[in-house]
Design a protein around this motif. Structure first.
Motif, PDB file in Angstrom:
ATOM      1  N   SER A 162       0.838  -1.189   0.000  1.00  0.00           N
ATOM      2  CA  SER A 162       0.000   0.000   0.000  1.00  0.00           C
ATOM      3  C   SER A 162       0.878   1.246   0.000  1.00  0.00           C
ATOM      4  O   SER A 162       2.092   1.165   0.131  1.00  0.00           O
ATOM      5  N   THR A 163       0.223   2.381  -0.148  1.00  0.00           N
ATOM      6  CA  THR A 163       0.906   3.653   0.038  1.00  0.00           C
ATOM      7  C   THR A 163       0.551   4.163   1.427  1.00  0.00           C
ATOM      8  O   THR A 163      -0.378   3.663   2.063  1.00  0.00           O
ATOM      9  N   GLU A 223       4.717   1.769   0.325  1.00  0.00           N
ATOM     10  CA  GLU A 223       5.502   2.413  -0.716  1.00  0.00           C
ATOM     11  C   GLU A 223       5.156   3.895  -0.798  1.00  0.00           C
ATOM     12  O   GLU A 223       4.107   4.323  -0.340  1.00  0.00           O
ATOM     13  N   GLY A 236       4.178   5.744  -3.137  1.00  0.00           N
ATOM     14  CA  GLY A 236       3.194   6.186  -4.120  1.00  0.00           C
ATOM     15  C   GLY A 236       3.715   6.213  -5.537  1.00  0.00           C
ATOM     16  O   GLY A 236       2.981   6.516  -6.460  1.00  0.00           O
ATOM     17  N   VAL A 237       4.984   5.898  -5.716  1.00  0.00           N
ATOM     18  CA  VAL A 237       5.564   5.841  -7.061  1.00  0.00           C
ATOM     19  C   VAL A 237       5.182   4.491  -7.658  1.00  0.00           C
ATOM     20  O   VAL A 237       5.425   3.447  -7.064  1.00  0.00           O
ATOM     21  N   ARG A 238       4.558   4.526  -8.799  1.00  0.00           N
ATOM     22  CA  ARG A 238       4.036   3.290  -9.385  1.00  0.00           C
ATOM     23  C   ARG A 238       5.105   2.212  -9.513  1.00  0.00           C
ATOM     24  O   ARG A 238       4.846   1.049  -9.229  1.00  0.00           O
ATOM     25  N   SER A 239       6.310   2.585  -9.917  1.00  0.00           N
ATOM     26  CA  SER A 239       7.355   1.578 -10.111  1.00  0.00           C
ATOM     27  C   SER A 239       7.700   0.871  -8.802  1.00  0.00           C
ATOM     28  O   SER A 239       7.952  -0.330  -8.791  1.00  0.00           O
ATOM     29  N   SER A 240       7.693   1.594  -7.682  1.00  0.00           N
ATOM     30  CA  SER A 240       8.024   0.948  -6.407  1.00  0.00           C
ATOM     31  C   SER A 240       6.894   0.027  -5.953  1.00  0.00           C
ATOM     32  O   SER A 240       7.141  -1.023  -5.370  1.00  0.00           O
ATOM     33  N   ILE A 241       5.657   0.403  -6.244  1.00  0.00           N
ATOM     34  CA  ILE A 241       4.521  -0.466  -5.919  1.00  0.00           C
ATOM     35  C   ILE A 241       4.593  -1.726  -6.773  1.00  0.00           C
ATOM     36  O   ILE A 241       4.428  -2.843  -6.261  1.00  0.00           O
ATOM     37  N   ASP A 242       4.858  -1.558  -8.065  1.00  0.00           N
ATOM     38  CA  ASP A 242       5.002  -2.705  -8.972  1.00  0.00           C
ATOM     39  C   ASP A 242       6.099  -3.647  -8.494  1.00  0.00           C
ATOM     40  O   ASP A 242       5.925  -4.870  -8.491  1.00  0.00           O
ATOM     41  N   GLU A 243       7.223  -3.080  -8.086  1.00  0.00           N
ATOM     42  CA  GLU A 243       8.344  -3.897  -7.621  1.00  0.00           C
ATOM     43  C   GLU A 243       7.991  -4.673  -6.353  1.00  0.00           C
ATOM     44  O   GLU A 243       8.356  -5.841  -6.205  1.00  0.00           O
TER      45      GLU A 243
END
Length: 72
Positions: free
Chosen positions: A3-4, A22, A24-31
C-alpha cells in the motif's frame, strides 16, 4: 500487503514485517507486488504476521478499550 502511506494504513501495516508501504511511485509499488509474488515463504510469513497484528490491535476488546479511553 502493499500500500501507500495514506490514512491510517501505517496502523495496519508494519513496513517490511506485515507488508510494504511504498511512497506512491508506481514503479516501487510494482516492484513490491512482483517481489511478493516471487517469494512465497516471505509472503506467507507477512500474511501470518499481519493477522497477528490485526487481532492484537483491532480486536473488539482492543477497539473497545480505545473508545473508552476517548471518553476518560
Amino acid at each position: 500487503m502493499v500500500s501507500t502511506d495514506v490514512g491510517s494504513v501505517c496502523d495496519a501495516i508494519e513496513d517490511g514485517v506485515t507488508g510494504f508501504i511504498e511512497g506512491g511511485v508506481r514503479s516501487s509499488i510494482d516492484e513490491a507486488v512482483k517481489y511478493l509474488s516471487e517469494h512465497r515463504d516471505e509472503r506467507e510469513l507477512m500474511g501470518s504476521q499481519g493477522r497477528t497484528l490485526a487481532l492484537r490491535k483491532f480486536s473488539p476488546k482492543a477497539m473497545g478499550k480505545l473508545h473508552c479511553e476517548l471518553y476518560e
